[in-house]
Design a protein around this motif. Structure first.
Motif, PDB file in Angstrom:
ATOM      1  N   LEU A   1      41.611  34.246  35.966  1.00  0.00           N
ATOM      2  CA  LEU A   1      42.177  35.257  36.865  1.00  0.00           C
ATOM      3  C   LEU A   1      43.506  35.783  36.321  1.00  0.00           C
ATOM      4  O   LEU A   1      44.236  35.069  35.643  1.00  0.00           O
ATOM      5  CB  LEU A   1      42.434  34.635  38.241  1.00  0.00           C
ATOM      6  CG  LEU A   1      41.218  34.230  39.062  1.00  0.00           C
ATOM      7  CD1 LEU A   1      41.673  33.520  40.332  1.00  0.00           C
ATOM      8  CD2 LEU A   1      40.377  35.458  39.415  1.00  0.00           C
TER       9      LEU A   1
ATOM     10  N   ASP B   1      43.640  40.907  39.464  1.00  0.00           N
ATOM     11  CA  ASP B   1      42.373  40.600  40.133  1.00  0.00           C
ATOM     12  C   ASP B   1      42.549  40.367  41.634  1.00  0.00           C
ATOM     13  O   ASP B   1      41.579  40.115  42.344  1.00  0.00           O
ATOM     14  CB  ASP B   1      41.738  39.342  39.524  1.00  0.00           C
ATOM     15  CG  ASP B   1      41.348  39.547  38.068  1.00  0.00           C
ATOM     16  OD1 ASP B   1      40.833  40.640  37.751  1.00  0.00           O
ATOM     17  OD2 ASP B   1      41.569  38.639  37.254  1.00  0.00           O
ATOM     18  N   MET B   2      43.808  40.423  42.097  1.00  0.00           N
ATOM     19  CA  MET B   2      44.032  40.213  43.535  1.00  0.00           C
ATOM     20  C   MET B   2      43.506  41.417  44.311  1.00  0.00           C
ATOM     21  O   MET B   2      43.540  42.550  43.838  1.00  0.00           O
ATOM     22  CB  MET B   2      45.526  40.001  43.827  1.00  0.00           C
ATOM     23  CG  MET B   2      46.101  38.778  43.147  1.00  0.00           C
ATOM     24  SD  MET B   2      45.226  37.255  43.530  1.00  0.00           S
ATOM     25  CE  MET B   2      44.365  36.937  41.981  1.00  0.00           C
ATOM     26  N   TRP B   3      43.068  41.117  45.539  1.00  0.00           N
ATOM     27  CA  TRP B   3      42.383  42.155  46.322  1.00  0.00           C
ATOM     28  C   TRP B   3      43.000  42.259  47.708  1.00  0.00           C
ATOM     29  O   TRP B   3      44.093  41.761  47.970  1.00  0.00           O
ATOM     30  CB  TRP B   3      40.895  41.794  46.410  1.00  0.00           C
ATOM     31  CG  TRP B   3      39.992  42.969  46.536  1.00  0.00           C
ATOM     32  CD1 TRP B   3      39.945  44.060  45.727  1.00  0.00           C
ATOM     33  CD2 TRP B   3      38.973  43.137  47.532  1.00  0.00           C
ATOM     34  NE1 TRP B   3      38.947  44.897  46.145  1.00  0.00           N
ATOM     35  CE2 TRP B   3      38.338  44.367  47.245  1.00  0.00           C
ATOM     36  CE3 TRP B   3      38.533  42.381  48.606  1.00  0.00           C
ATOM     37  CZ2 TRP B   3      37.278  44.853  48.027  1.00  0.00           C
ATOM     38  CZ3 TRP B   3      37.485  42.869  49.370  1.00  0.00           C
ATOM     39  CH2 TRP B   3      36.873  44.087  49.085  1.00  0.00           C
TER      40      TRP B   3
ATOM     41  N   CYS C   1      48.750  38.630  48.369  1.00  0.00           N
ATOM     42  CA  CYS C   1      47.933  37.796  47.489  1.00  0.00           C
ATOM     43  C   CYS C   1      48.541  37.700  46.092  1.00  0.00           C
ATOM     44  O   CYS C   1      48.464  36.670  45.435  1.00  0.00           O
ATOM     45  CB  CYS C   1      46.509  38.334  47.418  1.00  0.00           C
ATOM     46  SG  CYS C   1      45.580  38.063  48.949  1.00  0.00           S
ATOM     47  N   ARG C   2      49.161  38.816  45.643  1.00  0.00           N
ATOM     48  CA  ARG C   2      49.779  38.790  44.305  1.00  0.00           C
ATOM     49  C   ARG C   2      50.972  37.846  44.305  1.00  0.00           C
ATOM     50  O   ARG C   2      51.218  37.141  43.325  1.00  0.00           O
ATOM     51  CB  ARG C   2      50.188  40.205  43.893  1.00  0.00           C
ATOM     52  CG  ARG C   2      48.989  41.097  43.587  1.00  0.00           C
ATOM     53  CD  ARG C   2      49.377  42.535  43.282  1.00  0.00           C
ATOM     54  NE  ARG C   2      49.501  42.747  41.853  1.00  0.00           N
ATOM     55  CZ  ARG C   2      48.852  43.720  41.175  1.00  0.00           C
ATOM     56  NH1 ARG C   2      48.050  44.568  41.805  1.00  0.00           N
ATOM     57  NH2 ARG C   2      49.004  43.852  39.889  1.00  0.00           N
TER      58      ARG C   2
ATOM     59  N   PHE D   1      49.575  34.466  44.143  1.00  0.00           N
ATOM     60  CA  PHE D   1      49.097  34.200  42.785  1.00  0.00           C
ATOM     61  C   PHE D   1      50.248  33.742  41.896  1.00  0.00           C
ATOM     62  O   PHE D   1      50.144  32.779  41.139  1.00  0.00           O
ATOM     63  CB  PHE D   1      48.441  35.452  42.193  1.00  0.00           C
ATOM     64  CG  PHE D   1      47.991  35.286  40.772  1.00  0.00           C
ATOM     65  CD1 PHE D   1      46.755  34.732  40.480  1.00  0.00           C
ATOM     66  CD2 PHE D   1      48.820  35.653  39.713  1.00  0.00           C
ATOM     67  CE1 PHE D   1      46.346  34.550  39.165  1.00  0.00           C
ATOM     68  CE2 PHE D   1      48.422  35.470  38.399  1.00  0.00           C
ATOM     69  CZ  PHE D   1      47.177  34.924  38.131  1.00  0.00           C
TER      70      PHE D   1
ATOM     71  N   TYR E   1      39.631  27.696  39.605  1.00  0.00           N
ATOM     72  CA  TYR E   1      38.686  28.789  39.386  1.00  0.00           C
ATOM     73  C   TYR E   1      37.829  28.479  38.184  1.00  0.00           C
ATOM     74  O   TYR E   1      38.376  28.283  37.110  1.00  0.00           O
ATOM     75  CB  TYR E   1      39.465  30.092  39.184  1.00  0.00           C
ATOM     76  CG  TYR E   1      38.606  31.315  38.948  1.00  0.00           C
ATOM     77  CD1 TYR E   1      37.785  31.818  39.962  1.00  0.00           C
ATOM     78  CD2 TYR E   1      38.632  31.953  37.719  1.00  0.00           C
ATOM     79  CE1 TYR E   1      37.018  32.936  39.740  1.00  0.00           C
ATOM     80  CE2 TYR E   1      37.858  33.086  37.501  1.00  0.00           C
ATOM     81  CZ  TYR E   1      37.051  33.568  38.509  1.00  0.00           C
ATOM     82  OH  TYR E   1      36.289  34.685  38.298  1.00  0.00           O
TER      83      TYR E   1
ATOM     84  N   CYS F   1      41.328  36.687  48.591  1.00  0.00           N
ATOM     85  CA  CYS F   1      42.464  37.223  47.843  1.00  0.00           C
ATOM     86  C   CYS F   1      42.056  37.825  46.504  1.00  0.00           C
ATOM     87  O   CYS F   1      42.824  38.558  45.903  1.00  0.00           O
ATOM     88  CB  CYS F   1      43.524  36.139  47.617  1.00  0.00           C
ATOM     89  SG  CYS F   1      44.915  36.259  48.772  1.00  0.00           S
ATOM     90  N   THR F   2      40.875  37.455  46.026  1.00  0.00           N
ATOM     91  CA  THR F   2      40.444  37.998  44.741  1.00  0.00           C
ATOM     92  C   THR F   2      39.373  39.060  44.954  1.00  0.00           C
ATOM     93  O   THR F   2      38.697  39.080  45.984  1.00  0.00           O
ATOM     94  CB  THR F   2      39.874  36.892  43.829  1.00  0.00           C
ATOM     95  OG1 THR F   2      38.832  36.215  44.546  1.00  0.00           O
ATOM     96  CG2 THR F   2      40.946  35.897  43.441  1.00  0.00           C
ATOM     97  N   GLN F   3      39.246  39.929  43.963  1.00  0.00           N
ATOM     98  CA  GLN F   3      38.332  41.058  44.133  1.00  0.00           C
ATOM     99  C   GLN F   3      36.875  40.654  43.885  1.00  0.00           C
ATOM    100  O   GLN F   3      36.604  39.660  43.234  1.00  0.00           O
ATOM    101  CB  GLN F   3      38.732  42.195  43.206  1.00  0.00           C
ATOM    102  CG  GLN F   3      38.512  41.904  41.731  1.00  0.00           C
ATOM    103  CD  GLN F   3      39.099  43.006  40.853  1.00  0.00           C
ATOM    104  OE1 GLN F   3      40.104  43.610  41.163  1.00  0.00           O
ATOM    105  NE2 GLN F   3      38.446  43.257  39.735  1.00  0.00           N
TER     106      GLN F   3
ATOM    107  N   TYR G   1      31.899  38.322  44.451  1.00  0.00           N
ATOM    108  CA  TYR G   1      32.032  36.899  44.740  1.00  0.00           C
ATOM    109  C   TYR G   1      30.762  36.140  44.382  1.00  0.00           C
ATOM    110  O   TYR G   1      30.725  34.919  44.466  1.00  0.00           O
ATOM    111  CB  TYR G   1      32.376  36.695  46.218  1.00  0.00           C
ATOM    112  CG  TYR G   1      33.541  37.546  46.622  1.00  0.00           C
ATOM    113  CD1 TYR G   1      34.795  37.301  46.075  1.00  0.00           C
ATOM    114  CD2 TYR G   1      33.380  38.637  47.473  1.00  0.00           C
ATOM    115  CE1 TYR G   1      35.871  38.113  46.376  1.00  0.00           C
ATOM    116  CE2 TYR G   1      34.448  39.447  47.785  1.00  0.00           C
ATOM    117  CZ  TYR G   1      35.699  39.192  47.238  1.00  0.00           C
ATOM    118  OH  TYR G   1      36.759  40.002  47.531  1.00  0.00           O
TER     119      TYR G   1
END
Lengths: 727, 127
Positions: free
Chosen positions: A467, A471-473, A483-484, A487, A508, A598-600, A603
């Motif tokens: 990650l 890649d945060m969403w 989320c960033r 991260f 991850y 939190c990630t794009q 999934y």
């Protein structure tokens, strides 16, 4: 209990004859010399062992045995019971949880094709009637995959009610309720499936000549007659074997079976789910083999005391506590007499310095056990000193793997890290390159324990790149910003970042995989692996003991009601008693602001892989956004986003993949050549179960039991739905 | 619904709508600026702090009822678009957090254009 370990007597012909009465416990009046066992004491020539086909279905029984190789046939050493038995074939039937005995989930049926699949209609909807009581609300994830044998579908409900229904009409033939109490529910009320065994010595029409065997949440093995559902009286005590025996104090929900047992050469092999993260002093991960006829313990493989406990522990002792367990489905290899066990991690997943050397040797490994002796033949470890809960979750598939020296009997092992390994079945040697990841970070918690190196597959991995902040969403710049920040605050050094307590660490892939219990399917004709996978991180933190005590984190035996964390994610505040740290897992790393990941995306996805080379043929997200959105509000968006998914696929000679699995509660048919979704149907709850396909009266059916899954928030249902093309 | 008919005729629905939009922009801008500075301190992207600043400037002009609000916000939006393409190319799901809400705000500003024009015309009365 003179014969607690019958196979100990079976090494010689003489002993075998002596053991015959015990093996025939169902009718224990049978005199030794006249028993039909004699017919299998001498191996027949390869490929022609004549054994009565399964009583109720001659049409679909395998006509021949997997040939014992010429070498053994030449030596007239009797191998009673442990001789390979003929295995039912997949096609008209779906006789094993994984389709065929090889667990490839590949069906030779070809009536339904990409050209006509859009016409599929519901043939019937059957309701098991097993829905959560108020106490079990929010704990259901049935994950049930029926078998189809003869004219019947054989299944278990979430709470282990055994059921037989007509495969064409859905009419109920019989049911048997073993009376599992709600308090036995561990993380989820799940029963992934049942196994069927036909006694080669029983006469057609005998009660329990063919029997359905399941493991239950309250840790019993239950055997009933396939025709009537009547308990098999000769099996254990009135059809039940108590798996709690020699495990220790009975704490409901701590020790539960959710997977169908593997039955190899007449031995029922099972592990159990030991609820994760409770305590170092937890029920043993012992693997046990039981005589499929009598329910007698044949052997136990206790990795902490393999020799002492091979026939069960001495009086007053229990199997070694806290050892790695196997909660998922093993695969039997009737021909080699091996059973392949995808082992999990030790009970305390996220701290390892207190583990024994034996735990280190066997955890998160695939272990081949010789069912005739109960001893390991070989093993392959996929994570060294696992502190990430990277349990092996997938059942392995047996394949013939093309190599330079011709086709080799091999097995395909998927992992939660997404790596796919191909091993020689007989030796356990890798047939594809295994790479070594070096110079991994040690962290500050237990730097001496964390392994500096880890294996990875050089053949294929479902894993994405590490990650990055980008890649945060989120659904707006504000939650994405949050989320960033998270991260950047977290400890993250890529794949295999070690656990930390000073700050959260990012794991991850997370413990949902990669590949999980749904396993992969292999189109053995086209040479294509079909693997659905998760692409989801976890956001974790070790909680120092003092803080854990303040938060009141207690192991299951100290809680007022067992299994109260059913509504939580696995690991969201687990005590890990005995270790210096408890664990907090934010599974899927969901934003506290919106409940969104939190990630794009994606999934989750589904990928077709060339079996011979490991190359990706196509890769598509699986699951639409229709049921997902911020604050838990369904967006209604029909676009493919790629959702988390649990449950495997079925591939057919007709060129289709059938799979539910995703959180959009759809079942879909995908063209195996292109990855294009050709048909979907909306299910009453999530299809977190493996579908099957079978044939009745020359019509091909596709069936799924969409039970939903509490943690995946896909509702709950007791429906079993069959599809068929209109006539 | 004229609660205060005796006060300035320009403080009708239009006035309050404009003030509400200005406050919204102010709040969003403040959050983005503070969070964005935090992110920069952690070694992360500068986008959010810059976008937050832009929103605050735009909020100020909105509050004042000046057309410059549109120009400033249009710049923020264009900057966001360029940054999005730079950061994630044309991965549309990755566009969702980056472009959807800012575009909604752009529509809001455009929709408030008549209010801004009114305010400008009304300025002499206010001075």
């Amino acid at each position: 209990m003179i014969l607690t370990r019958p196979n100990a007597f079976l090494y010689t012909a003489v002993a075998a004859v002596l053991a015959a009465p015990a093996l025939h416990a169902q009718e224990d009046a049978a005199p030794p010399a006249q028993t039909p066992e004699a017919t299998i004491l001498v191996p027949a020539p390869p490929g022609t062992v004549e054994i009565e086909p399964p009583a109720e279905d001659t049409a679909t029984a395998a006509p021949s045995v997997p040939a014992s190789d010429g070498g053994t046939a030449a030596e007239p050493i009797p191998t009673p019971v442990s001789a390979p038995q003929p295995q039912r074939e997949v096609g008209v039937d779906w006789p094993f949880w994984g389709g065929d005995a090889n667990a490839t989930r590949y069906s030779p049926l070809e009536q339904i094709t990409p050209a006509n699949v859009a016409g599929l209609e519901r043939a019937f909807v059957y309701h098991t009637g097993d829905l959560p009581s108020p106490e079990a609300e929010g704990k259901y994830a049935p994950e049930t995959t029926p078998l189809k044998v003869g004219g019947d579908l054989l299944m278990c409900s979430a709470m282990n009610v055994l059921i037989s229904i007509d495969a064409a009409t859905g009419e109920e033939n019989w049911r048997f309720d073993p009376g599992v109490p709600d308090e036995a529910i561990p993380y989820s009320a799940s029963c992934r499936g049942v196994s069927v065994w036909t006694d080669p010595e029983a006469a057609e029409g005998d009660l329990c000549a063919t029997r359905v065997i399941e493991g239950t949440l309250d840790a019993k093995l239950v055997a009933v007659d396939v025709e009537t559902g009547a308990p098999c009286e000769g099996f254990g005590e009135n059809g039940t074997v108590d798996l709690w025996q020699d495990i220790g104090e009975r704490v409901p929900g701590w020790y539960a079976v959710t997977a169908p047992p593997a039955i190899v050469r007449g031995i029922v092999v099972t592990g159990a789910q030991v609820k994760d993260g409770q305590a170092e002093d937890a029920p043993s991960g012992v693997i046990r083999g039981y005589d499929a006829r009598s329910g007698e313990l044949a052997w136990a493989w206790d990795l902490g005391a393999p020799e002492q406990n091979a026939d069960g522990p001495p009086e007053g002792e229990v199997y070694t506590r806290g050892t790695p367990n196997m909660w998922t489905t093993a695969t039997g290899d009737e021909e080699l007499g091996l059973v392949y066990l995808p082992m999990g991690n030790s009970s305390v997943d996220y701290y390892g310095s207190n583990r024994s050397e034996a735990e280190g040797d066997w955890s998160t490994s695939l272990v081949a056990i010789d069912v005739t002796t109960g001893e390991p033949a070989w093993s392959f470890q996929t994570v060294h000193n696992d502190v990430w809960d990277y349990d092996l979750g997938s059942q392995v598939s047996l394949i013939d793997f093309p190599t330079e020296d011709g086709s080799v009997p091999a097995l395909l092992l998927p992992s939660k890290q997404g790596d796919i390994y191909i091993l020689d079945r007989e030796s356990g040697e890798n047939l594809v390159p295994v790479e070594t990841i070096e110079n991994l970070p040690q962290g500050e918690i237990e730097p001496d324990f964390i392994s500096e190196t880890q294996p990875a597959s050089g053949y294929h991995t479902l894993r994405f790149d590490n990650l990055t902040e980008r890649d945060m969403w989120g659904f707006s710049p504000i939650d994405q910003l949050w989320c960033r920040i998270q991260f950047r605050q977290a400890n993250y050094e890529g794949f295999f970042t070690p656990p930390s307590a000073d700050a959260f660490w990012i794991q991850y892939p997370g413990y949902n995989g990669g590949s999980d219990w749904g396993s992969v399917a292999v189109d053995t004709d086209r040479g294509i692996i079909v693997a659905n996978y998760n692409n989801v991180p976890n956001y974790n933190r070790l909680i120092p003991r003092e803080e854990a005590d303040e938060r009141g984190l207690a192991p299951i035996y100290a809680q007022e009601t067992g299994g109260e964390s059913g509504e939580n994610a696995e690991g969201a505040g687990d005590a890990q008693a005995g270790a210096p740290y408890a664990i907090n897992v934010n599974a899927g790393w969901r934003s506290a602001l919106t409940d969104m990941p939190c990630t794009q995306p994606p999934y989750g996805g589904i990928r077709a892989i060339d079996l011979a080379t490991g190359e990706t043929l196509w890769d598509e997200p699986i699951g639409t956004a229709r049921r997902n959105g911020p604050f838990g509000i369904p967006s209604g968006l029909p676009f493919k986003i790629g959702t988390p998914n649990n449950g495997g696929s079925v591939v057919t000679a007709g060129g289709l993949i059938f799979i539910g699995a995703a959180t959009d509660n759809l079942i879909r048919a995908i063209d195996i050549e292109t990855g294009e979704t050709l048909w979907t149907d909306e299910l009453p709850a999530g299809g977190q179960a493996n579908p099957i396909t079978y044939e009745v009266d020359e019509r091909q059916y596709v069936l799924i039991a969409p039970g939903g899954h509490h943690f995946m928030e896909t509702g709950v249902s007791d429906a079993v739905i069959a599809y068929v093309l209109p006539q | 619904m004229k609660r205060r008919p005796d006060r300035s005729p320009h403080r009708g629905a239009g006035y309050w709508t404009r003030v509400a939009i200005a406050l919204l922009f102010g709040v969003l801008g403040t959050i983005l600026l503070i969070g964005g500075v935090w992110l920069i301190a952690l070694g992360g992207s500068w986008y959010y702090a810059l976008a937050g600043l832009g929103l605050l400037v735009s909020a100020w002009f909105l509050w004042r009822g000046q057309m410059a609000a549109l120009a400033v916000y249009a710049l923020v939006w264009a900057f966001t678009l360029a940054w999005t393409i730079w950061e994630v190319r044309f991965d549309w799901w990755a566009w969702v957090p980056r472009m959807v809400a800012p575009t909604v705000l752009l529509v809001v500003v455009l929709a408030s254009l008549p209010l801004l024009s009114q305010r400008r015309a009304a300025r002499p009365h206010h001075a």
